[in-house]
Design a protein around this motif. Structure first.
Motif, mmCIF file in Angstrom:
data_model
loop_
_atom_site.group_PDB
_atom_site.id
_atom_site.type_symbol
_atom_site.label_atom_id
_atom_site.label_comp_id
_atom_site.label_asym_id
_atom_site.label_seq_id
_atom_site.Cartn_x
_atom_site.Cartn_y
_atom_site.Cartn_z
ATOM 1 N N LEU A 56 79.400 99.885 123.451
ATOM 2 C CA LEU A 56 79.191 99.010 122.252
ATOM 3 C C LEU A 56 78.204 99.552 121.169
ATOM 4 N N ASN A 57 77.234 100.317 121.783
ATOM 5 C CA ASN A 57 76.219 100.781 120.856
ATOM 6 C C ASN A 57 76.614 101.325 119.753
ATOM 7 N N PRO A 58 77.504 102.170 119.705
ATOM 8 C CA PRO A 58 77.829 102.913 118.298
ATOM 9 C C PRO A 58 78.302 101.994 117.113
ATOM 10 N N SER A 59 78.694 100.637 117.536
ATOM 11 C CA SER A 59 79.180 99.618 116.605
ATOM 12 C C SER A 59 77.938 99.028 115.957
ATOM 13 N N PRO A 65 72.065 101.323 112.986
ATOM 14 C CA PRO A 65 71.664 101.046 111.768
ATOM 15 C C PRO A 65 72.873 101.583 110.794
ATOM 16 N N LYS A 66 73.150 102.830 111.207
ATOM 17 C CA LYS A 66 74.202 103.399 110.259
ATOM 18 C C LYS A 66 75.442 102.749 110.251
ATOM 19 N N ALA A 67 76.043 102.481 111.475
ATOM 20 C CA ALA A 67 77.352 101.660 111.463
ATOM 21 C C ALA A 67 77.185 100.274 110.669
ATOM 22 N N VAL A 68 75.855 99.781 110.923
ATOM 23 C CA VAL A 68 75.526 98.283 110.152
ATOM 24 C C VAL A 68 75.797 98.299 108.703
ATOM 25 N N GLN A 69 75.188 99.439 108.090
ATOM 26 C CA GLN A 69 75.281 99.698 106.872
ATOM 27 C C GLN A 69 76.671 99.466 106.057
ATOM 28 N N ALA A 70 77.537 100.249 106.791
ATOM 29 C CA ALA A 70 78.832 100.246 106.359
ATOM 30 C C ALA A 70 79.453 98.933 106.047
ATOM 31 N N PHE A 71 78.916 97.736 106.939
ATOM 32 C CA PHE A 71 79.517 96.530 106.588
ATOM 33 C C PHE A 71 78.764 95.754 105.360
ATOM 34 N N ILE A 88 81.139 87.736 110.712
ATOM 35 C CA ILE A 88 81.187 88.356 112.092
ATOM 36 C C ILE A 88 82.816 88.194 112.411
ATOM 37 N N MET A 89 83.550 87.410 111.718
ATOM 38 C CA MET A 89 84.948 87.467 112.005
ATOM 39 C C MET A 89 85.467 88.853 111.345
ATOM 40 N N GLN A 90 84.970 89.035 110.065
ATOM 41 C CA GLN A 90 85.389 90.411 109.429
ATOM 42 C C GLN A 90 85.096 91.603 110.182
ATOM 43 N N MET A 91 83.784 91.541 110.805
ATOM 44 C CA MET A 91 83.370 92.768 111.591
ATOM 45 C C MET A 91 83.965 92.963 112.938
ATOM 46 N N ASP A 96 98.957 102.246 114.333
ATOM 47 C CA ASP A 96 98.602 102.968 113.051
ATOM 48 C C ASP A 96 98.217 101.758 111.838
ATOM 49 N N ALA A 97 98.318 100.410 112.175
ATOM 50 C CA ALA A 97 97.955 99.695 111.373
ATOM 51 C C ALA A 97 96.750 98.825 111.537
ATOM 52 N N TRP A 98 96.457 99.195 112.748
ATOM 53 C CA TRP A 98 95.207 98.530 113.247
ATOM 54 C C TRP A 98 93.661 98.910 112.325
ATOM 55 N N PRO A 99 93.118 97.885 111.842
ATOM 56 C CA PRO A 99 91.876 98.159 110.851
ATOM 57 C C PRO A 99 90.764 98.596 111.979
ATOM 58 N N ASP A 100 89.934 99.399 111.073
ATOM 59 C CA ASP A 100 88.772 99.976 111.954
ATOM 60 C C ASP A 100 87.817 98.549 111.961
ATOM 61 N N ASP A 101 87.755 97.950 113.352
ATOM 62 C CA ASP A 101 86.765 96.674 113.347
ATOM 63 C C ASP A 101 86.612 97.028 114.965
ATOM 64 N N LEU A 102 85.705 95.917 115.432
ATOM 65 C CA LEU A 102 85.336 95.974 116.837
ATOM 66 C C LEU A 102 86.319 95.761 117.583
ATOM 67 N N LEU A 103 87.534 94.836 117.458
ATOM 68 C CA LEU A 103 88.472 94.505 118.140
ATOM 69 C C LEU A 103 89.389 95.847 118.275
#
Length: 471
Positions: free
Chosen positions: A126-129, A132-138, A174-177, A245-252
């Motif tokens: 889970l760490n990569p998500s 600090p760099k990953a968080v900035q993308a949000f 958090i739902m968006q993330m 291929d339609a999955w968004p790039d999120d935690l799920l």
């Protein structure tokens, strides 16, 4: 005379001092009389945990022994010893088993619950998500969700339900993330479910044993947990109906990819559990802090004015970006000071040592339990002058250094809060955008809201503030 901590003063933690003279094994720190079982101490703590721990600290010192049959519990309110416990002795500790079982009714076997190698594997995945760099993308999505939410706030309102509004907003973020989705009409149901489940969990901590989950008086808790699980399940099933291929790039999507790569280690239930923990921990801690921050702004007009002026100078009417968030230094100080006054987790989850340890001058046997009352250290005048005053300048770059261990809003050691970077960035973005649009003030005659601990720290009654268009 009150006994004092035998630990070295944190202001001089690096100085060369003789090793402390150790108490013999079997000698416990001072503490209140426990009677036959000590369960009367549990009753007292259940009525006012933070006030009770503060009273015992005044009477017995920074290290207090509680005999709560069959346990020996040691309360550690000394900054250096708290850090020694959580950092130096981390490999000797596990979290309180029954407390974790209570949490597992909601969180399953997620990273919050796991221990040992299972925890290390989950944390590593889970760490990569949450870097600090990953968080900035949000930041853009946080700003967009905030803009949408604030557009629904009235321009002027004498008693706006700001606590509920901020909770809904952090749920949306958090739902968006996690799911690339909005909370929508589920917000009120989820908010009530979190409140009920948290209060039920907190109440169970003060009983020597837990009753089965099927008993009639736990019907409200069962319904609350079912509502939260249904929210997660609907998001999961909706994702599984989409082509890959339609999955968004999120935690799920990242969790489901772990499932596809290694279904034995990451079954679908593990995906559900991590989503639940990310949703609950990801919105609740942030919402609680923002609610207290709003109160601190409303009750400290000069600090609110200074923070708004900084926001105007830095953002110039624009939404926060990766480049501008780091420049909101004073605003960040107001958030850190809020976390000091009202730490979301005022007492960390209790730990148990799996082997004998030495803490300061105390030799403590295997299976000793430990409590770390963060709020007591945050409110201690030895570490923070006039500790109950709201003073953001405590965290200015040129302010005196805070003793290590005296400020632990996210815990310490390997189990420090996974989402701390996300929480700080999210709170900064939301706070900045609130100040761009609104002035916050306390309704006439309103006193400081009493804080109540139900796992996290919230006002006793839902906070309502006067909002007006910022001038």
């Amino acid at each position: 005379m009150n006994p004092t901590s035998s630990s070295q003063c944190p202001f001089h933690a690096d100085a060369k001092t003789p090793a402390p003279i150790l108490h013999p094994l079997g000698v416990w720190p001072p503490g209140p009389p426990a009677g036959l079982t000590g369960w009367s101490l549990l009753v007292r703590m259940s009525r006012d945990l933070l006030g009770t721990l503060a009273a015992w600290q005044r009477e017995f010192g920074d290290v207090v022994h509680l005999r709560l049959w069959p346990e020996h519990d040691v309360v550690v309110a000394d900054p250096q010893l708290a850090r020694e416990l959580l950092v130096t002795n981390h490999d000797a500790l596990v979290r309180w088993e029954r407390g974790i079982r209570v949490f597992s009714h909601v969180h399953g076997s997620s990273v919050l619950i796991a221990e040992g190698e299972a925890w290390r594997n989950k944390r590593h995945a889970l760490n990569p998500s949450f870097t600090p760099k990953a968080v900035q993308a949000f930041i853009p999505s946080i700003a967009a969700a905030t803009e949408n939410a604030l557009a629904q706030w009235p321009m002027n309102h004498e008693r706006w339900p700001i606590e509920s509004a901020l909770t809904s907003l952090t749920m949306d973020v958090i739902m968006q993330m996690i799911f690339s989705s909005e909370i929508g009409d589920d917000a009120r149901v989820a908010e009530e479910a979190v409140r009920v489940a948290s209060a039920a969990a907190n109440a169970e901590f003060y009983w020597p044993a837990s009753s089965p989950e099927w008993v009639p008086w736990k019907r409200g808790k069962r319904r609350a947990i079912a509502a939260l699980k249904d929210l997660i399940e609907r998001q999961l099933q909706a994702r599984l109906t989409l082509p890959d291929d339609a999955w968004p790039d999120d935690l799920l999507s990242r969790l489901l990819q772990l499932h596809r790569d290694d279904a034995m280690t990451w079954p679908l239930q593990a995906v559900r559990d991590e989503c639940m923990t990310a949703f609950l921990a990801g919105h609740e801690t942030t919402a609680a802090t923002l609610v207290w921050w709003a109160w601190c702004m409303a009750s400290n007009p000069a600090a609110q004015k200074a923070a708004r002026e900084e926001v105007r100078q830095v953002l110039r009417g624009r939404v926060p970006t990766v480049e501008t968030v780091s420049s909101l230094r004073y605003l960040n100080q107001t958030i850190k000071e809020t976390l000091r006054l009202y730490p979301t987790a005022p007492v960390l989850i209790s730990r148990r040592c799996a082997k004998p340890i030495t803490l300061g001058s105390w030799q403590l046997p295997e299976r000793t339990m430990f409590m770390v009352p963060v709020q007591l250290m945050h409110h201690d005048p030895r570490w923070f002058a006039e500790p109950l005053e709201f003073r953001p300048e405590r965290f200015a770059a040129d302010a005196p250094e805070v003793p290590r261990g005296a400020y632990l809003p996210f815990g310490a050691g390997p189990r420090v809060c996974l989402g701390q970077h996300l929480a700080l960035v999210e709170m900064t973005v939301i706070a900045a955008m609130v100040l761009q649009r609104f002035e916050l003030s306390a309704p006439e005659g309103m006193a400081s809201p009493p804080p109540v601990m139900n796992v996290t720290l919230r006002p006793e009654t839902p906070l309502r503030l006067q909002v007006a268009t910022a001038r």
